[in-house]
Write an enzyme that holds these catalytic residues in place. Structure first.
Site, PDB file in Angstrom:
ATOM      1  N   HIS A   1      -0.056   2.566  -9.141  1.00 31.67           N
ATOM      2  CA  HIS A   1       0.432   1.033  -9.179  1.00 31.67           C
ATOM      3  C   HIS A   1      -0.694   0.213  -9.178  1.00 31.67           C
ATOM      4  O   HIS A   1      -0.865  -0.729 -10.001  1.00 31.67           O
ATOM      5  CB  HIS A   1       1.335   0.994  -8.136  1.00 31.67           C
ATOM      6  CG  HIS A   1       1.837  -0.346  -8.045  1.00 31.67           C
ATOM      7  ND1 HIS A   1       3.016  -0.828  -8.562  1.00 31.67           N
ATOM      8  CD2 HIS A   1       1.312  -1.415  -7.644  1.00 31.67           C
ATOM      9  CE1 HIS A   1       3.402  -2.287  -8.407  1.00 31.67           C
ATOM     10  NE2 HIS A   1       2.415  -2.729  -7.539  1.00 31.67           N
ATOM     11  N   GLU A   2      -1.554   0.371  -8.057  1.00 32.75           N
ATOM     12  CA  GLU A   2      -2.628  -0.623  -8.033  1.00 32.75           C
ATOM     13  C   GLU A   2      -3.858  -0.124  -8.885  1.00 32.75           C
ATOM     14  O   GLU A   2      -4.607  -1.340  -9.391  1.00 32.75           O
ATOM     15  CB  GLU A   2      -3.504  -0.271  -6.379  1.00 32.75           C
ATOM     16  CG  GLU A   2      -2.303  -0.494  -5.397  1.00 32.75           C
ATOM     17  CD  GLU A   2      -1.631  -1.949  -5.269  1.00 32.75           C
ATOM     18  OE1 GLU A   2      -2.418  -2.697  -5.808  1.00 32.75           O
ATOM     19  OE2 GLU A   2      -0.681  -1.969  -4.780  1.00 32.75           O
TER      20      GLU A   2
ATOM     21  N   HIS B   1      -2.938  -2.497 -11.777  1.00 36.73           N
ATOM     22  CA  HIS B   1      -3.345  -4.151 -11.677  1.00 36.73           C
ATOM     23  C   HIS B   1      -4.829  -4.084 -11.979  1.00 36.73           C
ATOM     24  O   HIS B   1      -5.143  -5.085 -12.483  1.00 36.73           O
ATOM     25  CB  HIS B   1      -3.119  -4.581 -10.417  1.00 36.73           C
ATOM     26  CG  HIS B   1      -1.808  -4.881  -9.699  1.00 36.73           C
ATOM     27  ND1 HIS B   1      -1.063  -5.762 -10.446  1.00 36.73           N
ATOM     28  CD2 HIS B   1      -0.848  -4.133  -8.630  1.00 36.73           C
ATOM     29  CE1 HIS B   1       0.008  -5.992  -9.728  1.00 36.73           C
ATOM     30  NE2 HIS B   1       0.383  -5.039  -8.699  1.00 36.73           N
TER      31      HIS B   1
ATOM     32  N   HIS C   1      -5.796  -4.669 -15.377  1.00 33.96           N
ATOM     33  CA  HIS C   1      -5.022  -5.930 -15.897  1.00 33.96           C
ATOM     34  C   HIS C   1      -6.310  -6.835 -15.709  1.00 33.96           C
ATOM     35  O   HIS C   1      -6.699  -7.917 -16.648  1.00 33.96           O
ATOM     36  CB  HIS C   1      -4.002  -6.394 -15.153  1.00 33.96           C
ATOM     37  CG  HIS C   1      -3.346  -7.551 -15.831  1.00 33.96           C
ATOM     38  ND1 HIS C   1      -2.176  -8.035 -15.233  1.00 33.96           N
ATOM     39  CD2 HIS C   1      -3.391  -8.229 -16.948  1.00 33.96           C
ATOM     40  CE1 HIS C   1      -1.510  -9.018 -15.980  1.00 33.96           C
ATOM     41  NE2 HIS C   1      -2.351  -9.053 -16.894  1.00 33.96           N
TER      42      HIS C   1
END
Ligand code: ZN
Length: 673
Positions: free
Chosen positions: A464-465, A468, A471
């Protein structure tokens, strides 16, 4: 003495010179950054030239370059490695920085220039990105109250300051209630608990100075206790204390606090001309209106409630077989659900863990990023703010893309949770500035010479991290204010939740889930059981989440309720919350929406992003999980774009249309045939 935070960093990749930076350097550097920013803003506001995009908007973008350089390093490392000095600095900085930003948004000469540009926007020959930055700048000034005058302006300032105080108080009350409650356990009360729960109850007892093991209100202890304790009376006592946080009628009671916050938010929205706080808040989100949020939540509510009722009936039957009469209660759900999960999926955490090594899961995330986006990761031997943090040079076709820092282990100086932050954001206004991106997690650190092992949830958090982080790393925009994750709150979880899906691609675990001692790959049937259990108990999880999201929305949509607790009861009765399920966060401890403004009228955001990530992953599944054409579209239209376009336009460019809710329902196992 030169301050290393303010000097030029002649270091590899222009990394902060961590070895030379001391806590004593921070405050003077922030003060210098503020002074420089004030002078720059003053120069823009009093510029005798007519306003242009360059001398006003671009100049404003540049005005805080020293400040953001310094704050990026300080906040990037202080959250992951705090001490008393850094805590005190953060307390000092918070009013300084909020005063600084108020000063800018209430500078009427500056706003007049921005407004002139805004009104002439069609004649300025701006690039699409420039037009977007102008719109965002103008809008944020207006939403901060730049158009208000006289008593309204003063009232707005009063409301903002009172809301800040109430929000901080809400969080502190909650912490105090959580700290104050313990339930001592006799040795006999430990019967039936797994060893890891017994260990944490003993550790908690020691920490609280108790004679023996205790249960506390820390989520990592009380939730497993409610899952595994066969003692129904103890589960009930624990559950009741857990759900009464902030509602104990003591000095920490948050109910009045919540009511005043809701009143002031409504007044603030009305001062700015909005019919409600939700209308104000949602204007800048993808959802745009309260109706759109309600629509999504109610679409998912019906099948989720059905699933929860079905599951509840099965659990009630199991309880009856235990000879317990009466309805299934909230303190029974997790306990019987854990027994059912073991029976149906035969998943044993202890058996699973040796296959999920931290180093191999990092490799897995990097390998996915390589196959999808062609990124390479090479370890860098440089000092950071803490010896546990690891650093990689990220390249593509030999060209430097970013520096990635992974700081994975829990320690006393780190706040809880997991997050991604950029110490430096990508931008091109001041040269080809490449980002420094940080992933921080709280995984248990192994003793020396042991491999660090993760739970499946931990591995998912790592992915998940890292989503990010992609991105931020793949961002390709000119202006720093719209770089990377600077997007709408209900869009920002799309890249992170999307990347989690690659952990569920069987060939990823087949390759990277290898046993820490033997090196053997995870047995096929274990892998199948693990993946099959992904949708287990999603009725419960979805219902407790949506109940909170709807209460949040109702609170902010329309007039502020005089009695939030009564309003909460009304909402839950209207939607028919099943008896044995409660809100994930009830009002007196709903920190997401009351301890600050971040998720107010915004708790729905996770689900909004999930509608897109479920649909976006289907785009991959249609052509293969590692289809590079689809990955190229994802990068081109979403990961590289930051906030340079409206989120809906970005998603539509990637997928050709906006998603329906079906992929989400399927992903949660809620699609009834
Ligand atoms: Zn996230």
């Amino acid at each position: 003495m030169t301050n290393p935070l303010l000097s030029d960093w002649n270091t590899p990749f222009n990394l902060p010179p961590f070895e030379a930076i001391e806590d004593a350097h921070v405050k003077p550097a922030v003060e210098a950054g503020l002074a420089e920013g004030r002078a720059a803003v003053q120069a823009i506001a009093s510029d005798p030239e007519a306003p242009t995009f360059t001398n006003t908007i671009e100049a404003l973008e540049r005005s805080d370059s020293t400040l953001s350089k310094v704050l990026g390093v300080f906040y990037g490392s202080a959250g992951a490695d705090a001490n008393d000095v850094r805590d005190a600095l953060m307390r000092d900085f918070s009013p300084m920085l909020s005063a600084y930003s108020s000063e800018i948004t209430s500078n009427s000469a500056l706003f007049a220039r921005i407004e002139t540009l805004w009104e002439a926007r069609d004649t300025l020959d701006l690039t699409p990105e420039q037009a977007r930055v102008l719109m965002l700048t103008y809008r944020s000034f207006v939403r901060s109250g730049a158009k208000l005058e006289g008593p309204q302006k003063a009232r707005m300032a009063e409301i903002k300051s009172r809301l800040a105080t109430l929000g901080t108080g809400f969080g502190q009350n909650l912490l105090a209630d959580e700290r104050d409650w313990v339930m001592p356990l006799a040795e006999a009360d430990l019967e039936g608990l797994p060893q890891f729960v017994i260990d944490s109850a003993r550790a908690a007892g020691e920490e609280k100075g108790a004679d023996g093991p205790v249960v506390t209100l820390s989520r990592s202890l009380i939730v497993p206790f409610m899952q595994f304790s066969p003692r129904r009376d103890l589960r009930e006592a624990a559950f009741k204390a857990w759900s009464a946080r902030g509602e104990n009628g003591n000095a920490n009671d948050n109910r009045e606090n919540a009511a005043e916050i809701l009143r002031l938010r409504e007044e603030r929205a009305r001062l700015l001309g909005y019919p409600s706080f939700a209308a104000y808040k949602l204007e800048t989100e993808m959802a745009k209106t309260p109706e759109a949020v309600r629509d999504l939540l109610m679409r998912v509510w019906a099948p989720a409630k059905e699933a929860a009722e079905r599951d509840g009936a099965i659990l009630a039957e199991m309880m009856a077989k235990d000879g317990i009469n009466g309805p299934l209660q909230p303190w029974d759900w997790r306990y019987y659900s854990a027994i059912r999960r073991k029976a149906e999926h035969d998943l044993d955490e202890a058996e699973l863990k040796p296959y999920l090594q931290l180093d191999r899961m990092i490799e897995a995330a990097f390998a996915c990023a390589h196959r999808l986006f062609g990124l390479d990761f090479e370890p860098l031997d440089v000092a950071t703010y803490h010896p546990d943090a690891r650093v990689w040079n990220v390249t593509r076709d030999g060209k430097h893309i970013a520096v990635f820092i992974g700081d994975y282990f829990a320690r006393g100086s780190k706040r809880s949770g997991a997050w991604c932050t950029a110490m430096r954001s990508q931008q091109k206004l001041e040269g080809d500035i490449r980002p420094i991106v940080l992933n921080v997690c709280n995984f248990a650190k192994p003793s020396k010479d042991e491999a660090a092992l993760l739970s499946y949830d931990d591995a998912r958090t790592l992915f998940h991290e890292f989503g990010h982080a992609l991105h931020q790393m793949l961002s390709n925009v000119t202006y720093g204010s719209i770089s990377g994750t600077s997007v709408a709150r209900d869009f920002v979880e799309l890249p992170s939740q999307l990347f989690e899906h690659w952990l569920e691609v069987p060939e990823v675990l087949e390759e990277f889930a290898t046993h820490a001692k033997t090196g053997a790959p995870m047995p096929r049937d274990m892998l199948d059981r693990l993946l099959a259990a992904q949708t287990y108990d999603q009725g419960f999880a979805t219902v407790e989440y949506i109940a909170s999201a709807l209460v949040d929305l109702d609170f902010h949509d329309g007039d502020a309720p005089a009695d939030p607790m009564a309003a909460q009861t009304e909402t839950l009765a209207r939607i028919g919350l099943p008896h044995a399920v409660t809100m994930r966060h009830a009002t007196p401890h709903f920190a997401h929406i009351f301890s600050g403004d971040g998720y107010s009228a915004g708790y729905y955001s996770y689900m909004w992003s999930e509608v897109m990530d479920a649909d976006a992953f289907e785009a991959f599944e249609e052509k293969g999980a590692f289809d590079t054409g689809t990955a190229r579209l994802l990068e081109e239209h979403i990961l590289s774009k930051g906030g340079s376009q409206d989120a809906e336009a970005l998603y539509t460019a990637f997928r050709g249309r906006m998603p329906g809710v079906e992929a989400l329902l399927k992903g949660r196992g809620l699609l009834t045939a």
